[in-house]
Design a protein around this motif. Sequence first.
Motif, PDB file in Angstrom:
ATOM      1  N   SER A   1       0.838  -1.192   0.000  1.00 49.13           N
ATOM      2  CA  SER A   1       0.000   0.000   0.000  1.00 49.13           C
ATOM      3  C   SER A   1       0.869   1.235   0.000  1.00 49.13           C
ATOM      4  O   SER A   1       1.991   1.218   0.522  1.00 49.13           O
ATOM      5  CB  SER A   1      -0.920   0.013   1.238  1.00 49.13           C
ATOM      6  OG  SER A   1      -1.621   1.240   1.329  1.00 49.13           O
TER       7      SER A   1
ATOM      8  N   GLU B   1      -0.690   6.778   3.784  1.00 50.49           N
ATOM      9  CA  GLU B   1       0.146   7.606   4.643  1.00 50.49           C
ATOM     10  C   GLU B   1       0.481   6.894   5.949  1.00 50.49           C
ATOM     11  O   GLU B   1       1.492   7.177   6.568  1.00 50.49           O
ATOM     12  CB  GLU B   1      -0.554   8.937   4.947  1.00 50.49           C
ATOM     13  CG  GLU B   1      -0.788   9.803   3.721  1.00 50.49           C
ATOM     14  CD  GLU B   1       0.506  10.281   3.093  1.00 50.49           C
ATOM     15  OE1 GLU B   1       1.487  10.484   3.845  1.00 50.49           O
ATOM     16  OE2 GLU B   1       0.558  10.428   1.860  1.00 50.49           O
ATOM     17  N   THR B   2      -0.408   5.998   6.394  1.00 53.00           N
ATOM     18  CA  THR B   2      -0.173   5.224   7.624  1.00 53.00           C
ATOM     19  C   THR B   2      -0.444   3.759   7.317  1.00 53.00           C
ATOM     20  O   THR B   2      -0.944   3.391   6.245  1.00 53.00           O
ATOM     21  CB  THR B   2      -1.100   5.690   8.759  1.00 53.00           C
ATOM     22  OG1 THR B   2      -2.460   5.534   8.347  1.00 53.00           O
ATOM     23  CG2 THR B   2      -0.815   7.161   9.109  1.00 53.00           C
ATOM     24  N   PHE B   3      -0.112   2.902   8.304  1.00 51.67           N
ATOM     25  CA  PHE B   3      -0.294   1.470   8.094  1.00 51.67           C
ATOM     26  C   PHE B   3      -1.771   1.162   7.884  1.00 51.67           C
ATOM     27  O   PHE B   3      -2.602   1.477   8.737  1.00 51.67           O
ATOM     28  CB  PHE B   3       0.236   0.706   9.309  1.00 51.67           C
ATOM     29  CG  PHE B   3       0.198  -0.786   9.136  1.00 51.67           C
ATOM     30  CD1 PHE B   3       1.230  -1.453   8.508  1.00 51.67           C
ATOM     31  CD2 PHE B   3      -0.901  -1.523   9.588  1.00 51.67           C
ATOM     32  CE1 PHE B   3       1.189  -2.832   8.337  1.00 51.67           C
ATOM     33  CE2 PHE B   3      -0.935  -2.901   9.422  1.00 51.67           C
ATOM     34  CZ  PHE B   3       0.118  -3.556   8.783  1.00 51.67           C
TER      35      PHE B   3
ATOM     36  N   SER C   1       5.265   0.958  -2.712  1.00 48.95           N
ATOM     37  CA  SER C   1       5.481   0.990  -1.263  1.00 48.95           C
ATOM     38  C   SER C   1       4.885  -0.249  -0.614  1.00 48.95           C
ATOM     39  O   SER C   1       3.852  -0.767  -1.056  1.00 48.95           O
ATOM     40  CB  SER C   1       4.842   2.239  -0.652  1.00 48.95           C
ATOM     41  OG  SER C   1       5.460   3.413  -1.154  1.00 48.95           O
TER      42      SER C   1
ATOM     43  N   TRP D   1       4.081  -1.627   3.508  1.00 47.38           N
ATOM     44  CA  TRP D   1       4.096  -1.355   4.948  1.00 47.38           C
ATOM     45  C   TRP D   1       4.420  -2.642   5.693  1.00 47.38           C
ATOM     46  O   TRP D   1       3.942  -3.727   5.365  1.00 47.38           O
ATOM     47  CB  TRP D   1       2.732  -0.844   5.412  1.00 47.38           C
ATOM     48  CG  TRP D   1       2.517   0.624   5.126  1.00 47.38           C
ATOM     49  CD1 TRP D   1       1.922   1.166   4.033  1.00 47.38           C
ATOM     50  CD2 TRP D   1       2.894   1.695   5.972  1.00 47.38           C
ATOM     51  NE1 TRP D   1       1.907   2.526   4.119  1.00 47.38           N
ATOM     52  CE2 TRP D   1       2.495   2.895   5.310  1.00 47.38           C
ATOM     53  CE3 TRP D   1       3.523   1.795   7.217  1.00 47.38           C
ATOM     54  CZ2 TRP D   1       2.708   4.149   5.856  1.00 47.38           C
ATOM     55  CZ3 TRP D   1       3.725   3.045   7.763  1.00 47.38           C
ATOM     56  CH2 TRP D   1       3.332   4.209   7.091  1.00 47.38           C
TER      57      TRP D   1
ATOM     58  N   ASP E   1       5.817   0.598  12.732  1.00 42.41           N
ATOM     59  CA  ASP E   1       5.377   0.499  11.347  1.00 42.41           C
ATOM     60  C   ASP E   1       6.439   1.116  10.439  1.00 42.41           C
ATOM     61  O   ASP E   1       6.804   2.286  10.608  1.00 42.41           O
ATOM     62  CB  ASP E   1       4.047   1.217  11.140  1.00 42.41           C
ATOM     63  CG  ASP E   1       2.940   0.597  11.983  1.00 42.41           C
ATOM     64  OD1 ASP E   1       3.026  -0.624  12.235  1.00 42.41           O
ATOM     65  OD2 ASP E   1       2.017   1.329  12.390  1.00 42.41           O
TER      66      ASP E   1
ATOM     67  N   GLN F   1       7.436   1.893   6.501  1.00 43.24           N
ATOM     68  CA  GLN F   1       7.024   1.959   5.095  1.00 43.24           C
ATOM     69  C   GLN F   1       8.276   1.984   4.219  1.00 43.24           C
ATOM     70  O   GLN F   1       9.152   2.827   4.401  1.00 43.24           O
ATOM     71  CB  GLN F   1       6.175   3.205   4.817  1.00 43.24           C
ATOM     72  CG  GLN F   1       5.663   3.264   3.386  1.00 43.24           C
ATOM     73  CD  GLN F   1       4.959   4.575   3.063  1.00 43.24           C
ATOM     74  OE1 GLN F   1       5.138   5.566   3.776  1.00 43.24           O
ATOM     75  NE2 GLN F   1       4.148   4.575   2.018  1.00 43.24           N
TER      76      GLN F   1
END
Length: 629
Positions: free
Chosen positions: A58, A61-63, A88, A90, A160, A162
């Motif tokens: 994914s 912007e966040t997990f 990307s 994660w 997390d 990325q």
Amino acid sequence: MPRPSLPPALPGPASLLRRGLAMLLALAALAGLSACTATVAADAQESVTVAQALAVTSAAETFPADQPTLSVTLPDYWAQTRPGYEGSVWYRLRFDTTRLHAPLLAAYIERACSNAEVHLNGHLIYSGGRMRDPVTRNCYHSQLVTLPNGLLKAQDNRLDVQVAGSPLNRVSARQRAAGLSAVTIGSLPAMRALHERQVFWNITVPKIIAVMLVVLGVLLLALAWVRRLSYLLYFGLVAIGGALLGMRLWWADVGLSNVAVEILICVLSAPVMVCSVLFLLRYGGLFSTRTVDRLLWVQCLLVPMSFALGGTNRVFSVSTLWYTLFGLQIAAAAAAFLWASWRVQRQEFWLMSFLLGVLVVLVGTELAIQYRLLDLAQIHVIHFMLPLLFCVVGLRLVQTFAQALRAAEGAKAALEQRVREVTSEMEHNFALMADQRGEQIAEKERKRIAADLHDDLGAKLLTIVHTSDNERISTLAREALEEMRLSVRGITGKPVRLSDALADWRAEVVQRLGQAGIEVDWDSLPDTGDRTLAARAYVQTTRIVREAVSNMIKHSGASHCNVHCGVDVDDFQLVLQDNGHGIPLELDGKLDRGHGMSTMKQRAKQLHGQCLVESGPGYGTVIRLTLPL
């Protein structure tokens, strides 16, 4: 071909070369030792290595907790778990801090290629740079992430990570394919030590050596321009080209897309390889034909054409094929160089065989990594060993240039000295010719005088000998006639065989001493062959012998005389020893003043010899005459 170098004023290339070789071995040993000691240092501290993670493909912007996850084991290489994917991923890692009692914790990520961002319990705490194309290129940089105490929990911490990267098929080396290593969490000092070690070997050392290469390359290009030496030109280009290629290690934000940079690296490697092959051929005296040179340079055009035909999804296969071809060409050129140097210069063979052997090992190891025969290493030894190898070879070139320059200066000085010697010899010959001309005139005049003495004075003395009724006058005339004949013999200048001279002296000595009642023992010489005495030496020696015999008859009171003759390579020696009462004490220290001994010594000195007199009351007298032949 010429083997150039720097003048003596430049700092000791031989010493620098030895230091370079020592550095080459030391760095290799330190690299291996560092890998071991770093692991020991990490184990000595309380740390946790997280090797299990949940992965989600994914670009959020966040997990993305709401998306399906996949459990993976770190290190995770995308070429194996998600071939062909670019973008990307994660990773969620969980850890507890109950075992970690350090006041400040940090996470050490050995490899996150190409770049990474880190979130701790939902908060962004670290970013390595751009996460969108062109992504920051941090494949050779380890990541050190400080974990704020305010965000940490005793249990179930979520880390997390990325990672943005490119697939294996869109990079030119396996080391730059996307992936994430295991994450080690421990005290900040321990993690910083791991991070600094990795940065030092993978970034700092290659950067320092690259600066050295640029300086050395510029120097070699200047020497090539001054001396018109092609092999210095090619190696100078290799040094500068290798340093420019090394910029990929620390130039993280290039401003170009990742695939463009990868293609550019392979394209720029082609001219560096061509210059390396041409350097080995020229330095070994193996001048290639124009056809070979053109084929080598044509590769520089074929490389970008092959990428254009293969497309951006075959970058790895095309570049690996070219790197293999480059390695084979360099290996062939190295073998040809070693073959030529073995025949011509053995010292160069052993040094270069060692350096080229190291090069073959480095290139072979790199190709083995690309073909997955070896795993990726923590420390990329080729990144600093290969430039260091170039530095050592460059120093060797500087040394040989200096030796050749000194040899040329020595040859010039020798030539100037030879010109001076020839000039002096010519002047000497002119003087000799003038002297010889004068000597010829003098010789002619001497022969005329000798003929006059023999025909005029000799005839008159011979008449007196045969017609005089007075015995004393007849004896004096006979002695004068013998002396005149001896002088004439010396004037004519004809050399006398040594055996004939010894026979004359023996006959005269035995006759005169026998008439005086002195017994003579004459030690005969072995065959002297055709050795001769100069006429002047024969005359002077005869007079010395006569004076010695006269002294023995008049003053020694001897009854026995022993005469010994000796001949070696350069000298002739005549020793006369009697058993008389010796020279009186009142003449001790004044031998040169009496008994005609001063004249004897002077005659020997004129012949570049010596006449020694040894005597003591009651012990007889010894006269040693030594003359050069």
